[in-house]
Design a protein around this motif. Structure first.
Motif, PDB file in Angstrom:
ATOM      1  N   PHE A 210      68.922  38.603 -25.218  1.00 51.38           N
ATOM      2  CA  PHE A 210      70.046  39.539 -25.116  1.00 51.38           C
ATOM      3  C   PHE A 210      70.594  39.589 -23.689  1.00 51.38           C
ATOM      4  CE2 PHE A 210      67.475  40.895 -28.712  1.00 51.38           C
ATOM      5  CZ  PHE A 210      68.429  41.041 -29.703  1.00 51.38           C
ATOM      6  N   LEU A 211      70.572  38.451 -23.013  1.00 52.90           N
ATOM      7  CA  LEU A 211      71.008  38.397 -21.622  1.00 52.90           C
ATOM      8  C   LEU A 211      72.528  38.422 -21.517  1.00 52.90           C
ATOM      9  CD1 LEU A 211      68.586  35.594 -20.360  1.00 52.90           C
ATOM     10  CD2 LEU A 211      68.245  38.082 -20.282  1.00 52.90           C
ATOM     11  N   LYS A 212      73.049  39.222 -20.597  1.00 55.83           N
ATOM     12  CA  LYS A 212      74.494  39.266 -20.339  1.00 55.83           C
ATOM     13  C   LYS A 212      74.878  38.450 -19.105  1.00 55.83           C
ATOM     14  CE  LYS A 212      75.657  43.690 -22.506  1.00 55.83           C
ATOM     15  NZ  LYS A 212      76.306  45.020 -22.286  1.00 55.83           N
ATOM     16  N   TYR A 213      73.888  38.202 -18.253  1.00 58.45           N
ATOM     17  CA  TYR A 213      74.142  37.443 -17.026  1.00 58.45           C
ATOM     18  C   TYR A 213      73.113  36.326 -16.884  1.00 58.45           C
ATOM     19  CZ  TYR A 213      76.962  41.530 -15.876  1.00 58.45           C
ATOM     20  OH  TYR A 213      77.885  42.536 -15.913  1.00 58.45           O
ATOM     21  N   VAL A 214      73.487  35.277 -16.202  1.00 63.96           N
ATOM     22  CA  VAL A 214      72.533  34.224 -15.880  1.00 63.96           C
ATOM     23  C   VAL A 214      71.482  34.813 -14.940  1.00 63.96           C
ATOM     24  CG1 VAL A 214      72.234  32.010 -14.716  1.00 63.96           C
ATOM     25  CG2 VAL A 214      74.228  32.395 -16.173  1.00 63.96           C
ATOM     26  N   PRO A 215      70.190  34.598 -15.221  1.00 69.03           N
ATOM     27  CA  PRO A 215      69.148  35.166 -14.358  1.00 69.03           C
ATOM     28  C   PRO A 215      69.312  34.760 -12.891  1.00 69.03           C
ATOM     29  CG  PRO A 215      68.189  34.286 -16.372  1.00 69.03           C
ATOM     30  CD  PRO A 215      69.629  33.868 -16.370  1.00 69.03           C
ATOM     31  N   LYS A 216      68.881  35.648 -11.997  1.00 69.52           N
ATOM     32  CA  LYS A 216      69.009  35.405 -10.558  1.00 69.52           C
ATOM     33  C   LYS A 216      67.880  34.531 -10.047  1.00 69.52           C
ATOM     34  CE  LYS A 216      71.170  39.929  -9.762  1.00 69.52           C
ATOM     35  NZ  LYS A 216      71.028  41.222  -9.042  1.00 69.52           N
ATOM     36  N   ASN A 217      68.126  33.879  -8.918  1.00 67.67           N
ATOM     37  CA  ASN A 217      67.097  33.142  -8.176  1.00 67.67           C
ATOM     38  C   ASN A 217      66.329  32.161  -9.050  1.00 67.67           C
ATOM     39  OD1 ASN A 217      67.689  34.740  -5.830  1.00 67.67           O
ATOM     40  ND2 ASN A 217      66.434  36.387  -6.702  1.00 67.67           N
ATOM     41  N   LEU A 218      67.059  31.324  -9.761  1.00 67.03           N
ATOM     42  CA  LEU A 218      66.426  30.318 -10.615  1.00 67.03           C
ATOM     43  C   LEU A 218      65.708  29.278  -9.760  1.00 67.03           C
ATOM     44  CD1 LEU A 218      69.318  29.875 -13.183  1.00 67.03           C
ATOM     45  CD2 LEU A 218      67.089  30.921 -13.626  1.00 67.03           C
ATOM     46  N   PRO A 219      64.603  28.705 -10.277  1.00 61.62           N
ATOM     47  CA  PRO A 219      63.839  27.724  -9.499  1.00 61.62           C
ATOM     48  C   PRO A 219      64.695  26.500  -9.159  1.00 61.62           C
ATOM     49  CG  PRO A 219      62.603  28.445 -11.420  1.00 61.62           C
ATOM     50  CD  PRO A 219      63.992  28.977 -11.590  1.00 61.62           C
ATOM     51  N   PRO A 220      64.670  26.025  -7.933  1.00 67.93           N
ATOM     52  CA  PRO A 220      65.537  24.910  -7.520  1.00 67.93           C
ATOM     53  C   PRO A 220      65.179  23.576  -8.150  1.00 67.93           C
ATOM     54  CG  PRO A 220      64.027  25.530  -5.746  1.00 67.93           C
ATOM     55  CD  PRO A 220      63.884  26.573  -6.800  1.00 67.93           C
ATOM     56  N   ALA A 221      63.980  23.457  -8.719  1.00 67.48           N
ATOM     57  CA  ALA A 221      63.562  22.185  -9.303  1.00 67.48           C
ATOM     58  C   ALA A 221      63.997  22.017 -10.757  1.00 67.48           C
ATOM     59  CB  ALA A 221      62.036  22.041  -9.213  1.00 67.48           C
ATOM     60  N   LEU A 222      64.675  23.000 -11.327  1.00 65.96           N
ATOM     61  CA  LEU A 222      65.063  22.939 -12.739  1.00 65.96           C
ATOM     62  C   LEU A 222      65.864  21.677 -13.057  1.00 65.96           C
ATOM     63  CD1 LEU A 222      66.206  26.526 -13.813  1.00 65.96           C
ATOM     64  CD2 LEU A 222      64.213  25.262 -14.616  1.00 65.96           C
ATOM     65  N   TYR A 223      65.504  21.016 -14.177  1.00 66.70           N
ATOM     66  CA  TYR A 223      66.359  19.949 -14.683  1.00 66.70           C
ATOM     67  C   TYR A 223      66.813  20.228 -16.114  1.00 66.70           C
ATOM     68  CZ  TYR A 223      62.604  17.702 -17.471  1.00 66.70           C
ATOM     69  OH  TYR A 223      61.634  17.427 -18.391  1.00 66.70           O
ATOM     70  N   LYS A 224      66.216  21.258 -16.752  1.00 64.91           N
ATOM     71  CA  LYS A 224      66.658  21.639 -18.102  1.00 64.91           C
ATOM     72  C   LYS A 224      66.667  23.160 -18.188  1.00 64.91           C
ATOM     73  CE  LYS A 224      65.196  19.314 -21.648  1.00 64.91           C
ATOM     74  NZ  LYS A 224      64.372  18.775 -22.762  1.00 64.91           N
ATOM     75  N   LEU A 225      67.841  23.728 -18.494  1.00 65.88           N
ATOM     76  CA  LEU A 225      67.994  25.179 -18.595  1.00 65.88           C
ATOM     77  C   LEU A 225      68.723  25.522 -19.894  1.00 65.88           C
ATOM     78  CD1 LEU A 225      67.858  28.047 -17.447  1.00 65.88           C
ATOM     79  CD2 LEU A 225      69.960  27.571 -16.174  1.00 65.88           C
ATOM     80  N   HIS A 226      68.050  26.276 -20.768  1.00 63.85           N
ATOM     81  CA  HIS A 226      68.619  26.684 -22.053  1.00 63.85           C
ATOM     82  C   HIS A 226      68.879  28.189 -22.036  1.00 63.85           C
ATOM     83  CE1 HIS A 226      67.249  23.135 -24.789  1.00 63.85           C
ATOM     84  NE2 HIS A 226      67.379  22.739 -23.538  1.00 63.85           N
ATOM     85  N   LEU A 227      70.148  28.569 -22.196  1.00 64.53           N
ATOM     86  CA  LEU A 227      70.537  29.981 -22.259  1.00 64.53           C
ATOM     87  C   LEU A 227      71.452  30.242 -23.445  1.00 64.53           C
ATOM     88  CD1 LEU A 227      71.208  30.542 -18.453  1.00 64.53           C
ATOM     89  CD2 LEU A 227      69.337  31.564 -19.774  1.00 64.53           C
ATOM     90  N   LYS A 228      71.406  29.404 -24.439  1.00 62.80           N
ATOM     91  CA  LYS A 228      72.296  29.575 -25.580  1.00 62.80           C
ATOM     92  C   LYS A 228      71.873  30.772 -26.440  1.00 62.80           C
ATOM     93  CE  LYS A 228      69.857  26.372 -28.690  1.00 62.80           C
ATOM     94  NZ  LYS A 228      69.947  25.100 -29.426  1.00 62.80           N
ATOM     95  N   ASN A 229      72.811  31.212 -27.279  1.00 61.52           N
ATOM     96  CA  ASN A 229      72.545  32.323 -28.201  1.00 61.52           C
ATOM     97  C   ASN A 229      72.093  33.590 -27.478  1.00 61.52           C
ATOM     98  OD1 ASN A 229      73.083  30.577 -30.396  1.00 61.52           O
ATOM     99  ND2 ASN A 229      70.955  29.913 -30.464  1.00 61.52           N
ATOM    100  N   ASN A 230      72.768  33.902 -26.390  1.00 59.88           N
ATOM    101  CA  ASN A 230      72.561  35.171 -25.705  1.00 59.88           C
ATOM    102  C   ASN A 230      73.849  35.981 -25.791  1.00 59.88           C
ATOM    103  OD1 ASN A 230      69.861  35.646 -24.153  1.00 59.88           O
ATOM    104  ND2 ASN A 230      70.227  33.442 -23.953  1.00 59.88           N
TER     105      ASN A 230
END
Length: 581
Positions: A210-230
């Motif tokens: 139920f996220l309305k905003y992209v989370p803060k301070n995401l890890p810099p090493a990310l290569y896959k980020l899924h935020l669909k269906n929020n």
């Protein structure tokens, strides 16, 4: 332990959990996707203190999965490295039961009934060697406050989580993947320092929350980020600015608008290859998209225009999906696709196009224009798309006179053309000679003018079903393997059937007789479909099909004469029985 066996043992525990069903299969643990070669517990090496109904090995693997446990098993060996308790009915585990298993590297608790009350926050504090923790498909409402800093992967998918703590995933330098999809997380339930000290996280799956905003301070090493269906409405400024290694970003099925992002939202994602913004509220393509994107999903938005300068900088773009928007041809700038030399697949179906857009990508191979309002094809609409192989124009408003007979002259590589569901009354002229598949079904075609199919020596499949054909040309394409003329008004089997024919669909016509020589020219035919015609019983002789050695299907059911004959036969038999009585 044998050299190199530790990794295989971990994989065994993971494959044993592959029967657990998350509600989003594409976001399951990556280990489950790549564990085809696994080490199963060897029953020939039972440990001395193996719990009842469990399987154990001398290497420290204990598998108690799927044995209907309601309580933590007794006598788990103290030196256990990998413990699997998935697919049971556990509701609680006391910290003391786990504390003595100080050597645990993998703990699999997926698909139980564990609640946050039944799994106290200090449960894992003594597991100083724990690398893999799997708690998906339970009933947790808050995440554990403290997890070991040795953790590599944590799966909490499909619970009821509403809160994450700062040290749940923080201060874990070895952490690589976190799975939190299908929970009840809101922005208020995420700490700002959620990954503080865990800069090496590469995979973060937070879809279906139920996220309305992209989370803060995401890890810099990310290569896959899924935020669909929020419920994302906005991407805060700088949210992705440190993610230079991100390759896959899933943002579909949210509430994002152009006002909720700016020209620099995606610009720093210099490694991004896959971006999914489908099913949002975008009115135009976002500016500042990075040049390495290969696949761009923009379908199911409210996009009305494509400006000149939003796409050309994406030099690596290969797939552009813009179907189910509100695009009109005049809203697409003639230079919108200029310079996109790698773009080979474009989906523009289910829009409001009234004509073929100008300036189509020169190297496009697959072009989907179905379900629009296109009423004409002019001579030069496809003059520059030399590489086109598949063109779908079905379910538009095309009429035969409005298709210029030279419109397809440059499409020498075209293999498949679909003009089904239009307003064609005759088969148009000017089809490319190299076509392999031609679909003209669900039109108003009543005639096939002489020469319209001439020279099409490579045509393998011809679809003419659900038209108004009464007669067919004497010569059909020589190499056709499939001919579909179902749902017309034919009264006889088409003459001149090609020797290459394998499947003939003639159901729902008005055929009354079948000549003994009807299939003389088709020795390779495998399927003949004559259902729902008006064939008289005497016209179908066994000799007609005797020479067809490859025939597998002969469908002649539903012919009126057969039904009547069968009915008369039944009535006659009933009368004879009455007379005998």
């Amino acid at each position: 332990m044998l050299p190199g066996s530790s990794f295989l043992l971990v994989l065994w525990l993971l494959v044993s959990s592959s029967h657990v069903i998350h509600s989003q299969n594409d976001e399951d643990n990556e280990f489950l996707e790549n564990s085809s070669r696994l080490l199963n517990p060897d029953p020939n090496f039972p440990a001395l203190d193996c719990p009842k109904d469990c399987r154990c090995t001398q290497e420290g693997v204990v598998d108690c999965g799927g044995i209907d446990l309601k309580e933590f098993p007794m006598n788990v060996p103290e030196l256990t490295n990998h413990l699997s308790l998935q697919n049971n009915q556990l509701e609680e585990i006391s910290p003391e039961e786990l504390a003595r298993l100080y050597r645990l590297e993998t703990l699999n608790l997926q698909n139980n009934r564990l609640t946050s009350k039944g799994l106290p926050e200090e449960s894992f504090e003594h597991l100083e060697n724990l690398n893999y923790l799997y708690l998906a498909n339970n009933k947790l409402t808050v995440a554990p406050k403290f997890l070991p800093n040795t953790l590599i992967s944590a799966d909490f998918a499909a619970n009821y989580l509403t809160k994450i703590y700062g040290l749940t995933f923080g201060q874990k330098p070895n952490l690589r993947s976190v799975y939190l999809h299908n929970n009840k997380l809101s922005d208020a339930g995420l700490p700002d320092n959620m990954f503080n000290g865990s800069n090496n996280v590469e995979i973060l799956i937070m879809s279906s929350n139920f996220l309305k905003y992209v989370p803060k301070n995401l890890p810099p090493a990310l290569y896959k980020l899924h935020l669909k269906n929020n419920k994302l409405e906005k991407i805060p400024k700088g949210a992705f600015s440190e993610l230079s290694g991100l390759r896959e970003l899933y943002l579909q099925n949210n509430y994002l608008t152009n006002e909720g992002m700016d020209n620099e939202t995606f610009w720093k994602l210099s490694s991004l290859e896959y971006l999914d913004l489908s099913s949002n509220n975008l009115s135009q393509i976002p500016s500042g998209l990075p040049r390495k994107i290969v696949l761009l999903h923009l379908e199911k938005n409210a996009i009305k225009t494509i400006a000149r300068d939003v796409l050309p900088q994406i030099k690596n773009l290969e797939y552009l999906l813009l179907h189910n928007n509100k695009l009109k041809a005049r809203g697409i700038h003639p230079a919108a696709f200029q310079g996109l030399k790698k773009l080979h697949t474009v989906h523009l179906y289910n829009n409001m196009l009234e004509r073929i857009p100008s300036g189509l990508p020169r190297r496009v191979k697959t072009l989907m224009l179905l379900h629009n309002q296109i009423s004409e094809i002019n001579r030069n609409d496809f003059a520059n798309t030399y590489f086109l192989e598949e063109l779908n124009l079905s379910y538009n408003k095309l009429t035969s006179p409005q298709i210029h007979r030279e419109a397809f002259r440059k499409l020498r590589l075209l293999k498949s053309l679909d003009l089904s569901g239009n307003n064609l009354h005759t088969v148009p002229f000017g089809f490319p000679k190299n076509l392999q598949i031609l679909k003209l079904k669900e039109n108003e075609i009543s005639s096939i003018p002489k020469g319209t199919l001439a020279g099409m020596t490579k045509l393998r499949e011809l679809f003419l079903s659900h038209n108004k054909l009464k007669l067919t040309p004497c010569r059909l394409p020589l190499l056709s393997q499939l001919l579909d003329m179902a749902g017309n008004q034919l009264i006889y089997i088409p003459p001149g059937l090609p020797a290459s024919l394998e499947y003939l669909y003639l159901q729902n016509n008005k055929i009354t007789t079948v000549s003994e020589r009807a299939f003389e020219s088709t020795p390779n035919i495998k399927g003949i479909y004559l259902r729902f015609n008006k064939i008289a019983v005497g016209s179908l002789k066994e000799s007609i099909f005797r020479s067809l050695k490859h025939l597998q299907v002969l469908d002649i059911e539903g012919n009126l004469e057969f039904s009547n004959t069968s009915k008369n036969k039944d009535n006659s038999e009933e009368e004879e029985e009455e007379e005998e009585e």
